[in-house]
Design a protein around this motif. Sequence first.
Motif, short mmCIF file in Angstrom:
data_model
loop_
_atom_site.label_atom_id
_atom_site.label_comp_id
_atom_site.label_asym_id
_atom_site.label_seq_id
_atom_site.Cartn_x
_atom_site.Cartn_y
_atom_site.Cartn_z
N GLU A 31 -1.63 19.61 -6.43
CA GLU A 31 -2.07 20.15 -5.13
C GLU A 31 -3.31 19.43 -4.60
O GLU A 31 -3.91 19.87 -3.64
CB GLU A 31 -2.37 21.65 -5.26
CG GLU A 31 -1.17 22.49 -5.64
CD GLU A 31 -0.04 22.38 -4.62
OE1 GLU A 31 -0.31 22.36 -3.41
OE2 GLU A 31 1.12 22.29 -5.06
N GLN A 32 -3.70 18.34 -5.23
CA GLN A 32 -4.88 17.61 -4.77
C GLN A 32 -4.56 16.80 -3.52
O GLN A 32 -3.41 16.53 -3.21
CB GLN A 32 -5.39 16.68 -5.87
CG GLN A 32 -5.83 17.43 -7.10
CD GLN A 32 -6.27 16.46 -8.20
OE1 GLN A 32 -6.45 15.28 -7.96
NE2 GLN A 32 -6.45 16.98 -9.40
N LYS A 33 -5.62 16.41 -2.82
CA LYS A 33 -5.42 15.60 -1.63
C LYS A 33 -4.91 14.21 -2.04
O LYS A 33 -5.17 13.75 -3.14
CB LYS A 33 -6.68 15.53 -0.79
CG LYS A 33 -7.79 14.68 -1.35
CD LYS A 33 -8.96 14.67 -0.38
CE LYS A 33 -9.96 13.60 -0.77
NZ LYS A 33 -10.99 13.42 0.22
N PRO A 34 -4.21 13.54 -1.13
CA PRO A 34 -3.65 12.22 -1.43
C PRO A 34 -4.73 11.15 -1.50
O PRO A 34 -5.82 11.31 -0.96
CB PRO A 34 -2.71 11.97 -0.25
CG PRO A 34 -3.25 12.80 0.84
CD PRO A 34 -3.88 14.00 0.21
N PHE A 35 -4.41 10.06 -2.18
CA PHE A 35 -5.29 8.91 -2.19
C PHE A 35 -4.47 7.63 -2.16
O PHE A 35 -3.29 7.63 -2.47
CB PHE A 35 -6.29 8.94 -3.36
CG PHE A 35 -5.67 9.02 -4.73
CD1 PHE A 35 -5.38 7.87 -5.44
CD2 PHE A 35 -5.38 10.25 -5.30
CE1 PHE A 35 -4.82 7.94 -6.69
CE2 PHE A 35 -4.82 10.32 -6.56
CZ PHE A 35 -4.54 9.16 -7.26
N ASP A 36 -5.15 6.56 -1.74
CA ASP A 36 -4.49 5.27 -1.57
C ASP A 36 -4.28 4.58 -2.91
O ASP A 36 -5.16 4.60 -3.77
CB ASP A 36 -5.34 4.35 -0.68
CG ASP A 36 -5.48 4.86 0.74
OD1 ASP A 36 -4.54 5.51 1.21
OD2 ASP A 36 -6.53 4.61 1.36
N VAL A 37 -3.12 3.96 -3.06
CA VAL A 37 -2.81 3.12 -4.22
C VAL A 37 -2.05 1.90 -3.70
O VAL A 37 -1.69 1.83 -2.53
CB VAL A 37 -1.95 3.86 -5.28
CG1 VAL A 37 -2.70 5.03 -5.87
CG2 VAL A 37 -0.62 4.30 -4.69
N VAL A 38 -1.80 0.95 -4.58
CA VAL A 38 -0.97 -0.21 -4.27
C VAL A 38 0.16 -0.24 -5.30
O VAL A 38 -0.09 -0.13 -6.50
CB VAL A 38 -1.79 -1.52 -4.33
CG1 VAL A 38 -0.87 -2.74 -4.19
CG2 VAL A 38 -2.84 -1.53 -3.24
N ILE A 39 1.38 -0.39 -4.80
CA ILE A 39 2.52 -0.57 -5.70
C ILE A 39 2.57 -2.06 -6.01
O ILE A 39 2.90 -2.87 -5.15
CB ILE A 39 3.84 -0.10 -5.05
CG1 ILE A 39 3.74 1.37 -4.63
CG2 ILE A 39 5.00 -0.32 -6.00
CD1 ILE A 39 4.93 1.86 -3.83
N ALA A 61 2.35 14.26 -13.77
CA ALA A 61 3.40 14.26 -12.76
C ALA A 61 2.75 13.87 -11.43
O ALA A 61 1.69 14.38 -11.08
CB ALA A 61 4.04 15.63 -12.65
N ILE A 62 3.40 12.96 -10.70
CA ILE A 62 2.86 12.46 -9.43
C ILE A 62 3.94 12.47 -8.37
O ILE A 62 5.12 12.58 -8.67
CB ILE A 62 2.27 11.04 -9.57
CG1 ILE A 62 3.37 10.04 -9.95
CG2 ILE A 62 1.12 11.01 -10.56
CD1 ILE A 62 2.94 8.60 -9.85
N SER A 63 3.50 12.33 -7.14
CA SER A 63 4.38 12.10 -6.01
C SER A 63 3.88 10.83 -5.35
O SER A 63 2.71 10.72 -5.01
CB SER A 63 4.31 13.28 -5.04
OG SER A 63 5.03 12.99 -3.87
N LEU A 64 4.78 9.85 -5.21
CA LEU A 64 4.41 8.55 -4.70
C LEU A 64 5.16 8.28 -3.40
O LEU A 64 6.37 8.47 -3.33
CB LEU A 64 4.76 7.47 -5.74
CG LEU A 64 4.33 6.05 -5.48
CD1 LEU A 64 2.81 5.94 -5.44
CD2 LEU A 64 4.88 5.14 -6.56
N PRO A 123 0.84 -1.20 0.00
CA PRO A 123 0.00 0.00 0.00
C PRO A 123 0.87 1.24 0.00
O PRO A 123 1.98 1.24 0.55
CB PRO A 123 -0.81 -0.11 1.29
CG PRO A 123 -0.18 -1.18 2.10
CD PRO A 123 0.73 -1.97 1.22
N SER A 124 0.38 2.29 -0.64
CA SER A 124 1.13 3.53 -0.73
C SER A 124 0.16 4.70 -0.85
O SER A 124 -1.06 4.51 -0.88
CB SER A 124 2.06 3.48 -1.95
OG SER A 124 2.85 4.64 -2.02
N THR A 125 0.71 5.88 -0.95
CA THR A 125 -0.07 7.10 -1.10
C THR A 125 0.41 7.84 -2.34
O THR A 125 1.61 7.98 -2.54
CB THR A 125 0.10 8.00 0.14
OG1 THR A 125 -0.28 7.26 1.29
CG2 THR A 125 -0.76 9.25 0.04
N LEU A 126 -0.52 8.31 -3.13
CA LEU A 126 -0.19 9.05 -4.34
C LEU A 126 -0.79 10.45 -4.26
O LEU A 126 -1.90 10.62 -3.76
CB LEU A 126 -0.74 8.30 -5.56
CG LEU A 126 -0.36 8.89 -6.91
CD1 LEU A 126 0.03 7.77 -7.86
CD2 LEU A 126 -1.49 9.69 -7.50
#
Length: 161
Positions: free
Chosen positions: A31-39, A60-63, A24-27
């Motif tokens: 400037e949007q709020k983060p959401f859950d993802v899975v690597i 462009a993302i921040s993971l 599990p991770s956060t993406l």
Amino acid sequence: MPNLLSANAAAAVRVSNRQKLLRPSTLRLREQKPFDVVIDDLSSEGCRISSTVPLAAGEAISLGLPGIGRCAARVIWSGGKVAGCRFDRPLHDAQIEKIKLAHTVVTGSFGCAAIHVDREGETMSLPSKSKRIALIVGLSLLSWGLFGFLGWAVKMLALSH
């Protein structure tokens, strides 16, 4: 503009081997709020993620990488609920090992549908940083109080003789 590839083309030109991860991770998108993802899988160059939020190629993302922190990347391909991302800076082998071994201490739900991840061999984690600090401060105060009480008791015994 970065090369935007189809999923098949990206797999064909991939230089480094991917390792199955299922973490599990956060993406974050801009400037949007983060959401859950899975690597799903990981290499030094990038990763494949599963997301409940659609991602567009070129974004462009921040993971959040477990044990490493936030990492800048770009979505290279997207297909339904999965996307391939390329890191702005490749990871070192030591960082990949740290990601594989790290335990996600803080979990949160960011308002998206839950993604279930089965992970075998998970290790126990330490309490959060704030709990560890509170424990250290509490034990320090308790030990000083004990020393103070013992000093007072010795003084009272000396005065009574």
